[in-house]
Design an enzyme around this catalytic site. Structure first.
Site, PDB file in Angstrom:
ATOM      1  N   ASP A  11       0.905  -1.140  -0.016  1.00  0.00           N
ATOM      2  CA  ASP A  11      -0.061   0.094  -0.052  1.00  0.00           C
ATOM      3  C   ASP A  11       1.004   1.189  -0.056  1.00  0.00           C
ATOM      4  OD1 ASP A  11      -2.643   1.331   0.286  1.00  0.00           O
ATOM      5  OD2 ASP A  11      -1.908   2.142   1.980  1.00  0.00           O
ATOM      6  N   SER A  12       0.303   2.464  -0.445  1.00  0.00           N
ATOM      7  CA  SER A  12       0.974   3.686  -0.403  1.00  0.00           C
ATOM      8  C   SER A  12       1.403   3.821   0.967  1.00  0.00           C
ATOM      9  CB  SER A  12       0.385   4.692  -0.920  1.00  0.00           C
ATOM     10  OG  SER A  12      -0.949   4.940  -0.316  1.00  0.00           O
ATOM     11  N   CYS A  74      -4.235  -1.248  -2.282  1.00  0.00           N
ATOM     12  CA  CYS A  74      -4.379  -0.018  -2.522  1.00  0.00           C
ATOM     13  C   CYS A  74      -5.061   0.215  -3.589  1.00  0.00           C
ATOM     14  CB  CYS A  74      -2.843   0.908  -2.734  1.00  0.00           C
ATOM     15  SG  CYS A  74      -2.875   2.328  -2.963  1.00  0.00           S
ATOM     16  N   GLU A 159      -3.530   9.519   7.349  1.00  0.00           N
ATOM     17  CA  GLU A 159      -2.042   9.605   7.539  1.00  0.00           C
ATOM     18  C   GLU A 159      -1.668  10.442   8.536  1.00  0.00           C
ATOM     19  OE1 GLU A 159       0.461   7.625   5.535  1.00  0.00           O
ATOM     20  OE2 GLU A 159      -1.208   6.281   5.049  1.00  0.00           O
ATOM     21  N   CYS A 193     -11.121   3.034  -1.068  1.00  0.00           N
ATOM     22  CA  CYS A 193      -9.702   3.240  -0.538  1.00  0.00           C
ATOM     23  C   CYS A 193      -9.474   2.623   0.833  1.00  0.00           C
ATOM     24  CB  CYS A 193      -9.601   4.846  -0.352  1.00  0.00           C
ATOM     25  SG  CYS A 193      -8.179   5.368   0.209  1.00  0.00           S
ATOM     26  N   HIS A 195      -7.822   3.270   3.248  1.00  0.00           N
ATOM     27  CA  HIS A 195      -7.786   4.002   4.262  1.00  0.00           C
ATOM     28  C   HIS A 195      -8.899   4.227   5.216  1.00  0.00           C
ATOM     29  CE1 HIS A 195      -3.587   4.902   2.757  1.00  0.00           C
ATOM     30  NE2 HIS A 195      -3.382   5.939   3.940  1.00  0.00           N
TER      31      HIS A 195
HETATM   32  N1  DGL Z   1      -5.039   3.598   0.485  1.00  0.00           N
HETATM   33  C1  DGL Z   1      -4.846   3.979  -0.859  1.00  0.00           C
HETATM   34  C2  DGL Z   1      -6.097   3.530  -1.626  1.00  0.00           C
HETATM   35  O1  DGL Z   1      -6.679   2.541  -1.404  1.00  0.00           O
HETATM   36  C3  DGL Z   1      -4.507   5.455  -1.254  1.00  0.00           C
HETATM   37  C4  DGL Z   1      -3.901   6.322  -0.364  1.00  0.00           C
HETATM   38  C5  DGL Z   1      -3.263   7.260  -1.214  1.00  0.00           C
HETATM   39  O2  DGL Z   1      -3.503   8.298  -1.509  1.00  0.00           O
HETATM   40  O3  DGL Z   1      -1.966   7.310  -0.995  1.00  0.00           O
HETATM   41  O4  DGL Z   1      -6.607   4.156  -2.828  1.00  0.00           O
END
Ligand code: DGL
Length: 275
Positions: A11-12, A74, A159, A193, A195
């Site tokens: 993941d990012s 991600c 984050e 997403c 997150h």
């Molecule tokens: N967690 C990532 C996703 O599912 C994106 C987070 C980011 O913008 O880095 O899209």
């Protein structure tokens, strides 16, 4: 011939931990390697080329660590990099290794969940602009109407660990009001997403009755289990020792402190550089 190794999860940043924890709960016997590119997150507002380049570096690094199967946990990376990596890079790197994303498995279950056949997707600007969700859902369920809403502030709230503040309420309400005004018939909201499960309590607070939020983790975990069942040749090269190693491109201390919130337990983390 592949040598057995752990399953890679990328993941990012921290978001993929919401997917990893569901995978671990369903398949505790496997070994995992988690890689968060925290020093370069968020990916959501980055260009196609940059997300592809960063994701390819991460996948190659996980392959070098011995992973044969990598999950892009991600949505942004799945939307912008998965297809190119599968089609252009894998044949050159190692045609027997595999990279899977999170969008297709989510699209697959949505037909069973929505009654109104009107679905909303919230995600990063990159995921929404890519139209990956409407494209994948339409392939499987042409009758479903899909409406997207980019929520560029939601990942930074997570984050930066601001997701329990009143500031978070403001941005969550704003985006939910916006998507529901575009299509008031939506009965299911895909959290597109990784997150966003951290924002679930606040999302539920602002969703009207009759609209449910759908986090992806559980479905991704079941889809992976099903994939390994259907591909015993891959399952046979996934080691099963019940361990997980965590790597971040940021400070390991910072990562382990934040990861405790996502996973509800302490973890050990190593630093890694991607190039
Ligand atoms: N967690 C990532 C996703 O599912 C994106 C987070 C980011 O913008 O880095 O899209």
């Amino acid at each position: 011939m592949l040598r057995p190794g752990p399953i890679g999860v990328f993941d990012s940043g921290y978001g993929g931990l919401t997917i990893l924890s569901e995978i671990q709960a369903l398949m505790p016997g496997y070994d995992y390697c988690y890689l968060g590119d925290n020093s370069r997150a968020p990916y959501g507002t980055r260009s196609f080329e940059v997300v592809y380049e960063f994701t390819r570096q991460a996948v190659e690094t996980l392959f070098d660590m011995g992973c044969n199967l990598v999950i892009l946990a991600c949505n942004t990376a799945s939307a912008k990099a998965l297809r190119t990596i599968q089609q252009n890079d894998l044949p050159n790197i190692d045609p027997d290794k595999r990279v899977l994303g999170v969008i297709r498995p989510t699209a697959e279950i949505i037909g069973k969940i929505t009654a109104s056949r009107h679905v909303g997707v919230v995600g990063t600007s990159g995921t929404i602009q890519s139209e990956s969700y409407p494209i994948e859902i339409k392939k499987l369920f042409p009758d479903i109407v899909v409406t997207g809403e980019a929520c560029p502030m939601w990942v930074p709230l997570v984050e930066n660990r601001e997701y329990e503040t009143e500031g978070a309420d403001y941005f969550i309400k704003k985006n939910l009001d916006s998507i529901l005004s575009k299509d008031p018939l939506i009965d299911t909201l895909i959290l597109g997403c990784t997150h966003y499960p951290l924002l679930l309590d606040k999302i539920k607070k602002y969703l009207p009755e009759g609209v449910s939020a759908l986090p992806q983790g559980e479905y991704i975990a079941h889809s992976l289990q099903d994939y390994l069942f259907r591909h015993p040749e891959m399952d046979n090269v996934c080691t099963k020792g019940g361990t997980t190693h965590y790597f971040t491109t940021e400070s390991p201390d910072k990562f382990s402190e934040a990861a405790t919130i996502f996973l509800n337990r302490d973890i050990e983390v190593d630093h890694i550089t991607l190039e």
